[in-house]
Write a protein that holds these residues in place. Structure first.
Motif, PDB file in Angstrom:
ATOM      1  N   LEU A  32      20.232 -16.951 -63.664  1.00  0.00           N
ATOM      2  CA  LEU A  32      21.538 -16.323 -63.852  1.00  0.00           C
ATOM      3  C   LEU A  32      21.480 -15.193 -64.880  1.00  0.00           C
ATOM      4  O   LEU A  32      22.509 -14.623 -65.229  1.00  0.00           O
ATOM      5  CB  LEU A  32      22.561 -17.369 -64.310  1.00  0.00           C
ATOM      6  CG  LEU A  32      22.764 -18.560 -63.374  1.00  0.00           C
ATOM      7  CD1 LEU A  32      23.749 -19.551 -63.982  1.00  0.00           C
ATOM      8  CD2 LEU A  32      23.249 -18.110 -61.999  1.00  0.00           C
ATOM      9  N   SER A  33      20.293 -14.884 -65.353  1.00  0.00           N
ATOM     10  CA  SER A  33      20.156 -13.843 -66.376  1.00  0.00           C
ATOM     11  C   SER A  33      20.512 -12.479 -65.798  1.00  0.00           C
ATOM     12  O   SER A  33      20.494 -12.254 -64.584  1.00  0.00           O
ATOM     13  CB  SER A  33      18.730 -13.826 -66.927  1.00  0.00           C
ATOM     14  OG  SER A  33      17.812 -13.496 -65.905  1.00  0.00           O
ATOM     15  N   GLY A  34      20.847 -11.560 -66.675  1.00  0.00           N
ATOM     16  CA  GLY A  34      21.201 -10.210 -66.263  1.00  0.00           C
ATOM     17  C   GLY A  34      21.542  -9.383 -67.477  1.00  0.00           C
ATOM     18  O   GLY A  34      21.675  -9.898 -68.600  1.00  0.00           O
ATOM     19  N   GLN A  35      21.697  -8.106 -67.269  1.00  0.00           N
ATOM     20  CA  GLN A  35      21.986  -7.199 -68.377  1.00  0.00           C
ATOM     21  C   GLN A  35      23.318  -7.573 -69.026  1.00  0.00           C
ATOM     22  O   GLN A  35      24.322  -7.782 -68.348  1.00  0.00           O
ATOM     23  CB  GLN A  35      22.037  -5.762 -67.875  1.00  0.00           C
ATOM     24  CG  GLN A  35      22.223  -4.735 -68.978  1.00  0.00           C
ATOM     25  CD  GLN A  35      22.151  -3.309 -68.455  1.00  0.00           C
ATOM     26  OE1 GLN A  35      22.035  -3.097 -67.248  1.00  0.00           O
ATOM     27  NE2 GLN A  35      22.225  -2.339 -69.346  1.00  0.00           N
ATOM     28  N   GLY A  36      23.304  -7.669 -70.333  1.00  0.00           N
ATOM     29  CA  GLY A  36      24.518  -7.987 -71.071  1.00  0.00           C
ATOM     30  C   GLY A  36      24.893  -9.455 -71.063  1.00  0.00           C
ATOM     31  O   GLY A  36      25.977  -9.814 -71.538  1.00  0.00           O
ATOM     32  N   ARG A  37      24.022 -10.323 -70.556  1.00  0.00           N
ATOM     33  CA  ARG A  37      24.311 -11.749 -70.501  1.00  0.00           C
ATOM     34  C   ARG A  37      23.441 -12.515 -71.496  1.00  0.00           C
ATOM     35  O   ARG A  37      22.238 -12.288 -71.562  1.00  0.00           O
ATOM     36  CB  ARG A  37      24.070 -12.301 -69.093  1.00  0.00           C
ATOM     37  CG  ARG A  37      24.924 -11.648 -68.028  1.00  0.00           C
ATOM     38  CD  ARG A  37      24.592 -12.191 -66.654  1.00  0.00           C
ATOM     39  NE  ARG A  37      25.311 -11.483 -65.599  1.00  0.00           N
ATOM     40  CZ  ARG A  37      25.195 -11.749 -64.306  1.00  0.00           C
ATOM     41  NH1 ARG A  37      24.372 -12.712 -63.899  1.00  0.00           N
ATOM     42  NH2 ARG A  37      25.876 -11.050 -63.416  1.00  0.00           N
ATOM     43  N   HIS A  38      24.062 -13.418 -72.210  1.00  0.00           N
ATOM     44  CA  HIS A  38      23.343 -14.286 -73.145  1.00  0.00           C
ATOM     45  C   HIS A  38      23.301 -15.688 -72.565  1.00  0.00           C
ATOM     46  O   HIS A  38      24.340 -16.260 -72.202  1.00  0.00           O
ATOM     47  CB  HIS A  38      24.038 -14.302 -74.504  1.00  0.00           C
ATOM     48  CG  HIS A  38      23.487 -15.323 -75.445  1.00  0.00           C
ATOM     49  ND1 HIS A  38      22.234 -15.217 -76.000  1.00  0.00           N
ATOM     50  CD2 HIS A  38      24.019 -16.485 -75.916  1.00  0.00           C
ATOM     51  CE1 HIS A  38      22.008 -16.256 -76.779  1.00  0.00           C
ATOM     52  NE2 HIS A  38      23.065 -17.041 -76.749  1.00  0.00           N
ATOM     53  N   LEU A  39      22.112 -16.256 -72.449  1.00  0.00           N
ATOM     54  CA  LEU A  39      21.942 -17.602 -71.925  1.00  0.00           C
ATOM     55  C   LEU A  39      21.815 -18.603 -73.070  1.00  0.00           C
ATOM     56  O   LEU A  39      20.983 -18.432 -73.963  1.00  0.00           O
ATOM     57  CB  LEU A  39      20.701 -17.677 -71.035  1.00  0.00           C
ATOM     58  CG  LEU A  39      20.624 -16.679 -69.875  1.00  0.00           C
ATOM     59  CD1 LEU A  39      19.334 -16.902 -69.089  1.00  0.00           C
ATOM     60  CD2 LEU A  39      21.837 -16.781 -68.959  1.00  0.00           C
TER      61      LEU A  39
END
Length: 199
Positions: A32-39
């Motif tokens: 689910l990672s992507g630009q602007g996303r914090h896991l």
């Protein structure tokens, strides 16, 4: 620095003193990672921990989750865990919880105020809960998941899964990605609108 969007798994704990993600949960989250996303790389209640994940026999894990489901109904649960979740929510403009099984019950039992609920969305797979929180949500249920159907006779989406294998289904991942992408677009559009008004 506050994150624009953070994503966290929200599941019952097979071992109450360990909140490491299982290999399946970790693998799903990483997709689910992507630009602007914090896991968020651990499970509820998202406290720092160096305890590694340890597999638990199915019966013992089921009993632990049942206890957590029942404990969530107590005032102690709300008093103890709500501040921790509010601290997590404060780290981002918006938070998406990917909630499996009794994870939705844990979130609902926190009885978060409306101001917090506006800052979160929940993708619930195989939900087991008395109700769902008053926030943006999508309930996904497996056609073979008779456990979830005892709590929710109707869900938003049906998929080919049983109660134990949602995270291994490509269809579930696709729906989750679409759900998060819609949130990302909505929040980004709102940000641009506010920037235009400020100018």
């Amino acid at each position: 620095m506050k994150h624009s969007l953070q994503i966290a798994m929200l599941n019952g704990r097979s071992k109450p003193d360990c909140w490491a993600l299982s290999p399946a949960q970790h693998a799903f989250l990483m997709q689910l990672s992507g630009q602007g996303r914090h896991l968020v790389l651990n499970n509820f209640p998202y406290l720092p921990s160096d305890k590694p994940y340890q597999p638990v026999p199915l019966l013992r894990a089921s009993l632990a989750n049942a206890r957590e489901y029942l404990n969530a109904r107590t005032p102690w649960f709300r008093r103890h865990y709500r501040p921790l979740i509010q601290e997590l929510l404060a780290q981002a403009e918006h938070t998406v919880f990917v909630a499996g099984s009794c994870g939705l019950e844990l979130l609902s039992s926190l009885q978060l105020p409306a101001a917090d609920l506006q800052k979160l969305s929940v993708f619930a797979y195989g939900p087991v809960a008395r109700t769902k929180p008053a926030c943006h949500s999508l309930l996904v249920q497996g056609r073979a998941d008779w456990i979830s159907r005892r709590w929710f006779a109707e869900a938003d989406l049906l998929v080919d899964a049983d109660h134990l294998n949602y995270l291994q289904q490509a269809e579930v991942l696709q729906h989750c990605r679409q759900f998060i992408e819609q949130i990302s677009v909505r929040n980004f559009s709102g940000y641009r609108h506010e920037q235009h008004r400020a100018a």
